[in-house]
Design a protein around this motif. Structure first.
Motif, PDB file in Angstrom:
ATOM      1  N   ARG A   1      74.351  21.548  36.940  1.00  7.51           N
ATOM      2  CA  ARG A   1      75.660  22.171  36.774  1.00  7.51           C
ATOM      3  C   ARG A   1      75.644  23.558  37.406  1.00  7.51           C
ATOM      4  O   ARG A   1      74.703  24.313  37.235  1.00  7.51           O
ATOM      5  CB  ARG A   1      76.019  22.294  35.301  1.00  7.51           C
ATOM      6  CG  ARG A   1      76.265  20.963  34.604  1.00  7.51           C
ATOM      7  CD  ARG A   1      76.533  21.199  33.128  1.00  7.51           C
ATOM      8  NE  ARG A   1      76.784  19.935  32.448  1.00  7.51           N
ATOM      9  CZ  ARG A   1      77.981  19.397  32.322  1.00  7.51           C
ATOM     10  NH1 ARG A   1      79.026  20.009  32.846  1.00  7.51           N
ATOM     11  NH2 ARG A   1      78.157  18.256  31.693  1.00  7.51           N
ATOM     12  N   ILE A   2      76.735  23.887  38.110  1.00  8.29           N
ATOM     13  CA  ILE A   2      76.815  25.174  38.779  1.00  8.29           C
ATOM     14  C   ILE A   2      76.673  26.304  37.770  1.00  8.29           C
ATOM     15  O   ILE A   2      76.022  27.309  38.026  1.00  8.29           O
ATOM     16  CB  ILE A   2      78.136  25.305  39.550  1.00  8.29           C
ATOM     17  CG1 ILE A   2      78.190  24.228  40.641  1.00  8.29           C
ATOM     18  CG2 ILE A   2      78.301  26.683  40.154  1.00  8.29           C
ATOM     19  CD1 ILE A   2      79.494  24.191  41.391  1.00  8.29           C
ATOM     20  N   ALA A   3      77.236  26.139  36.607  1.00  4.39           N
ATOM     21  CA  ALA A   3      77.209  27.201  35.607  1.00  4.39           C
ATOM     22  C   ALA A   3      75.806  27.497  35.107  1.00  4.39           C
ATOM     23  O   ALA A   3      75.549  28.552  34.536  1.00  4.39           O
ATOM     24  CB  ALA A   3      78.116  26.824  34.437  1.00  4.39           C
TER      25      ALA A   3
ATOM     26  N   GLY B   1      74.914  20.155  44.300  1.00  5.63           N
ATOM     27  CA  GLY B   1      74.841  18.850  43.654  1.00  5.63           C
ATOM     28  C   GLY B   1      73.532  18.112  43.861  1.00  5.63           C
ATOM     29  O   GLY B   1      72.693  18.480  44.690  1.00  5.63           O
ATOM     30  N   ASP B   2      73.388  17.057  43.095  1.00  4.37           N
ATOM     31  CA  ASP B   2      72.273  16.123  43.238  1.00  4.37           C
ATOM     32  C   ASP B   2      72.717  14.978  44.144  1.00  4.37           C
ATOM     33  O   ASP B   2      73.869  14.551  44.108  1.00  4.37           O
ATOM     34  CB  ASP B   2      71.848  15.581  41.879  1.00  4.37           C
ATOM     35  CG  ASP B   2      71.317  16.685  40.973  1.00  4.37           C
ATOM     36  OD1 ASP B   2      70.559  17.538  41.459  1.00  4.37           O
ATOM     37  OD2 ASP B   2      71.689  16.697  39.777  1.00  4.37           O
ATOM     38  N   VAL B   3      71.783  14.467  44.943  1.00  5.80           N
ATOM     39  CA  VAL B   3      72.123  13.446  45.923  1.00  5.80           C
ATOM     40  C   VAL B   3      71.809  12.054  45.388  1.00  5.80           C
ATOM     41  O   VAL B   3      70.805  11.847  44.700  1.00  5.80           O
ATOM     42  CB  VAL B   3      71.379  13.684  47.259  1.00  5.80           C
ATOM     43  CG1 VAL B   3      69.874  13.578  47.091  1.00  5.80           C
ATOM     44  CG2 VAL B   3      71.879  12.726  48.337  1.00  5.80           C
TER      45      VAL B   3
ATOM     46  N   PHE C   1      74.810   5.834  57.365  1.00  6.53           N
ATOM     47  CA  PHE C   1      74.187   6.594  56.285  1.00  6.53           C
ATOM     48  C   PHE C   1      75.273   6.965  55.281  1.00  6.53           C
ATOM     49  O   PHE C   1      76.310   7.527  55.644  1.00  6.53           O
ATOM     50  CB  PHE C   1      73.518   7.856  56.820  1.00  6.53           C
ATOM     51  CG  PHE C   1      72.924   8.700  55.731  1.00  6.53           C
ATOM     52  CD1 PHE C   1      71.874   8.228  54.967  1.00  6.53           C
ATOM     53  CD2 PHE C   1      73.437   9.960  55.454  1.00  6.53           C
ATOM     54  CE1 PHE C   1      71.330   8.989  53.944  1.00  6.53           C
ATOM     55  CE2 PHE C   1      72.901  10.737  54.442  1.00  6.53           C
ATOM     56  CZ  PHE C   1      71.844  10.248  53.681  1.00  6.53           C
ATOM     57  N   ALA C   2      75.037   6.614  54.018  1.00  7.68           N
ATOM     58  CA  ALA C   2      76.014   6.863  52.962  1.00  7.68           C
ATOM     59  C   ALA C   2      75.329   7.557  51.799  1.00  7.68           C
ATOM     60  O   ALA C   2      74.287   7.105  51.315  1.00  7.68           O
ATOM     61  CB  ALA C   2      76.649   5.548  52.501  1.00  7.68           C
ATOM     62  N   HIS C   3      75.909   8.670  51.350  1.00  7.46           N
ATOM     63  CA  HIS C   3      75.327   9.375  50.210  1.00  7.46           C
ATOM     64  C   HIS C   3      76.415  10.037  49.381  1.00  7.46           C
ATOM     65  O   HIS C   3      77.493  10.359  49.877  1.00  7.46           O
ATOM     66  CB  HIS C   3      74.286  10.400  50.659  1.00  7.46           C
ATOM     67  CG  HIS C   3      74.845  11.587  51.387  1.00  7.46           C
ATOM     68  ND1 HIS C   3      75.381  11.511  52.646  1.00  7.46           N
ATOM     69  CD2 HIS C   3      74.948  12.899  51.021  1.00  7.46           C
ATOM     70  CE1 HIS C   3      75.763  12.714  53.043  1.00  7.46           C
ATOM     71  NE2 HIS C   3      75.535  13.577  52.069  1.00  7.46           N
ATOM     72  N   ILE C   4      76.111  10.213  48.102  1.00  9.93           N
ATOM     73  CA  ILE C   4      77.008  10.877  47.163  1.00  9.93           C
ATOM     74  C   ILE C   4      76.336  12.146  46.669  1.00  9.93           C
ATOM     75  O   ILE C   4      75.128  12.167  46.414  1.00  9.93           O
ATOM     76  CB  ILE C   4      77.347   9.954  45.966  1.00  9.93           C
ATOM     77  CG1 ILE C   4      78.134   8.722  46.438  1.00  9.93           C
ATOM     78  CG2 ILE C   4      78.140  10.709  44.894  1.00  9.93           C
ATOM     79  CD1 ILE C   4      78.362   7.685  45.336  1.00  9.93           C
ATOM     80  N   LEU C   5      77.133  13.194  46.520  1.00 10.70           N
ATOM     81  CA  LEU C   5      76.654  14.449  45.945  1.00 10.70           C
ATOM     82  C   LEU C   5      77.490  14.748  44.710  1.00 10.70           C
ATOM     83  O   LEU C   5      78.717  14.733  44.771  1.00 10.70           O
ATOM     84  CB  LEU C   5      76.774  15.581  46.961  1.00 10.70           C
ATOM     85  CG  LEU C   5      75.795  15.479  48.135  1.00 10.70           C
ATOM     86  CD1 LEU C   5      76.281  16.302  49.310  1.00 10.70           C
ATOM     87  CD2 LEU C   5      74.412  15.930  47.717  1.00 10.70           C
ATOM     88  N   ARG C   6      76.824  15.007  43.596  1.00 10.69           N
ATOM     89  CA  ARG C   6      77.535  15.270  42.353  1.00 10.69           C
ATOM     90  C   ARG C   6      76.939  16.492  41.652  1.00 10.69           C
ATOM     91  O   ARG C   6      75.736  16.726  41.707  1.00 10.69           O
ATOM     92  CB  ARG C   6      77.409  14.089  41.372  1.00 10.69           C
ATOM     93  CG  ARG C   6      77.827  12.727  41.867  1.00 10.69           C
ATOM     94  CD  ARG C   6      77.757  11.753  40.699  1.00 10.69           C
ATOM     95  NE  ARG C   6      77.631  10.364  41.127  1.00 10.69           N
ATOM     96  CZ  ARG C   6      78.660   9.547  41.301  1.00 10.69           C
ATOM     97  NH1 ARG C   6      79.883   9.982  41.090  1.00 10.69           N
ATOM     98  NH2 ARG C   6      78.471   8.295  41.672  1.00 10.69           N
ATOM     99  N   THR C   7      77.790  17.214  40.944  1.00 14.57           N
ATOM    100  CA  THR C   7      77.334  18.248  40.032  1.00 14.57           C
ATOM    101  C   THR C   7      77.536  17.804  38.584  1.00 14.57           C
ATOM    102  O   THR C   7      77.236  18.553  37.660  1.00 14.57           O
ATOM    103  CB  THR C   7      78.101  19.569  40.261  1.00 14.57           C
ATOM    104  OG1 THR C   7      79.506  19.318  40.173  1.00 14.57           O
ATOM    105  CG2 THR C   7      77.768  20.150  41.620  1.00 14.57           C
TER     106      THR C   7
END
Length: 553
Positions: free
Chosen positions: A2-4, A463-465, A476-482
């Motif tokens: 989390r950014i916070a 984020g995490d990949v 190439f496919a990837h998701i980035l999430r926080t």
């Protein structure tokens, strides 16, 4: 993550821009770039979206190694301006929201540095132990940095009848980092530039700094970086350390300080850079996915620096011999385009034959891969190399501002410039800032748009990949999430053929709608089955994942 949870670590979503003052812009008309010209160019860099400028060495120097042979760590090369000019540049950049980091080159000094001038005169000099001396060379004496240019890491000094060590060129004697007096000098250098307002340091060739062959043994070779990090943090709460560590991922973890951190704040990801080129020439995304899987995990909020080119050769040393030859054959087919058996002396645009589709794909990857993007000056307009310049100088020609004489870099005679400009199809007549600023379809405006979107998409830096499994090897496919849902999905087609990717269901992706972040459209996700997404040849998409009930940003 989390950014916070990680505080105000500005480098985690910065846009770094590397430049050499000498070759960027001439402000006084003498033919050499200077701080006056650089300060006048800040509006351009602000328009592009740069948030941190990385300055290559600008210190006094004999200039036998493009300024990396430093003779005074506290000054400014008189050709580039005064210390006051540098301080004014740093202040003005900050007023525009742009931080400045500088090269910290303490592997060695110039042989013209006063420390070495005195050290070589007498074995009793107080500066003698600032350097590394031997009565005879060590068994392991082969020069690995510049093979073919330097045969050994030892050079005979006839006056005092000993050899001194130089991991790089013979005119760059290695500093003895096990000497506490040398470490104290480095701390003074760091404190000095922090006082003048820099926001951190890019540390040159870190592995050679700590464990060069033949250097004195230390109880803990990483102690120096830990001490430096603690010192920097005491002097500045915002200052960061960016390290050049061209090693495989597991070894890079140690330079972050292991799992618990405490050393470098950021490192360039050479493994991923090599993988991007290998994947590009193969049209197969597997190397990129493998490189990201091999990135070590750390509990510290450190950053990976992603880049496509820098001021040195494009080093392919982390590839196997066979993989390296694949990339050589595709991107540097001529022997003069290669160096040291490991690197390419070309800029990106000519390597990709100026194909705008492939260039845009490459930069889309750069800005969407997890980490922070690092641009080398001129990349944003697709500058080419100048093969007429020797060695690595081929990629260090003056910045091309206009189609006019000297590319608008300087009004001086061409013979007064620090190097000749690129000619042919990548010369300033065809590739320059002015023309691209006026062309909304130019590479400059494309990269500017990518930067703007990157800056409003915190998942990329924070984020995490997650790698998205599918059956289209060229994509190439990837998701980035926080967080556990939502986030950003990026798709990149590395091939010259159109491709269709079957994405997982809405539940698996964690959203209901994909919103195109680069073009105005939406793609609904199927609730119970795969969603097919089409990509043009060398096409790419940045897609925001909107979770159920979520708002579109």
């Amino acid at each position: 993550m989390r950014i916070a949870d990680v505080g105000d670590l500005w480098w985690r979503n910065a846009v770094f821009y590397c430049l050499d003052v000498e070759t960027f812009r001439d402000g006084n008309g003498d033919g050499v770039g200077d701080f006056t010209g650089l300060t006048e160019s800040l509006g351009y860099l602000e328009q592009l979206g740069v948030t941190c400028i990385w300055l290559m060495p600008f210190y006094p120097t004999p200039d036998r190694d493009d300024g990396y042979d430093i003779s005074d760590f506290y000054g400014v090369d008189p050709r580039l301006g005064t210390l006051g000019d540098a301080a004014e540049f740093i202040r003005t950049a900050r007023s525009r929201g742009i931080r400045v980091i500088v090269d910290l080159v303490v592997n060695h000094t110039s042989d013209k540095h006063p420390w070495f001038v005195q050290a070589r005169r007498s074995r009793n000099s107080k500066f003698r132990d600032y350097y590394i001396w031997r009565d005879r060379p060590t068994r392991n004496q082969k020069n690995m940095v510049f093979p073919g240019e330097e045969q050994s890491i030892w050079e005979w000094e006839p006056k005092t009848e000993q050899y001194y060590m130089h991991s790089f060129y013979r005119h760059q004697p290695d500093l003895n980092l096990t000497n506490s007096a040398v470490r104290e000098e480095i701390a003074k250098i760091v404190a000095y530039w922090l006082t003048l307002g820099v926001a951190g340091f890019r540390i040159d060739a870190v592995p050679f700094l700590l464990a060069a062959p033949g250097s004195p043994d230390a109880a803990d070779p990483h102690e120096f970086i830990r001490d430096l990090k603690r010192f920097v943090r005491r002097r500045s709460s915002e200052a960061m350390l960016l390290g050049e560590v061209a090693l495989p991922h597991p070894e890079q973890l140690e330079y972050f300080g292991g799992q618990d951190g405490g050393e470098l704040d950021a490192q360039f990801d050479f493994t991923l850079m090599d993988a991007v080129y290998l994947a590009s020439v193969r049209g197969d995304a597997t190397p990129i996915a493998d490189a990201l899987r091999s990135r070590p995990k750390t509990s510290e909020p450190v950053a990976w620096g992603n880049f496509l080119r820098n001021h040195d050769e494009l080093t392919l040393q982390l590839l196997t011999d066979e993989e390296r030859e694949e990339v050589f054959d595709a991107l540097a087919p001529e022997p003069y385009q290669r160096i040291y058996g490991r690197g390419i002396l070309r800029r990106l645009a000519p390597m990709l034959n100026g194909d705008p589709r492939r260039l845009r794909l490459a930069y889309s990857l750069l800005f969407s891969l997890p980490g922070v993007p690092v641009l080398y000056y001129g990349e944003e307009i697709g500058m080419g190399e100048n093969p007429e310049l020797p060695g690595r100088s081929a990629v260090r020609s003056p910045m091309q501002w206009t189609p006019e004489r000297n590319g608008g870099f300087s009004p001086a005679r061409p013979s007064q410039l620090p190097g000749s400009l690129t000619t042919g199809g990548f010369g300033p007549e065809y590739v320059n800032v002015r023309n691209q600023q006026m062309d909304e379809g130019s590479l400059f405006h494309f990269i500017r748009a990518l930067i703007a979107r990157y800056r409003t998409t915190p998942e990329i830096g924070w984020g995490d990949v997650e790698l998205v499994e599918h059956d289209t090897p060229g994509v190439f496919a990837h998701i980035l999430r926080t967080d556990h849902e939502g986030g950003m999905l990026a798709l990149h087609n590395l091939t010259a053929e159109p491709a269709t990717v079957s994405l997982p269901s809405a539940a698996d992706i964690g959203g209901e709608v994909l919103t195109d972040l680069l073009h105005p459209r939406e793609i609904p996700l199927q609730a119970e089955r795969a969603t097919d997404v089409h990509l043009d040849p060398y096409g790419f998409l940045w897609l925001q994942i909107t979770p159920p009930g979520g708002a579109i940003v």
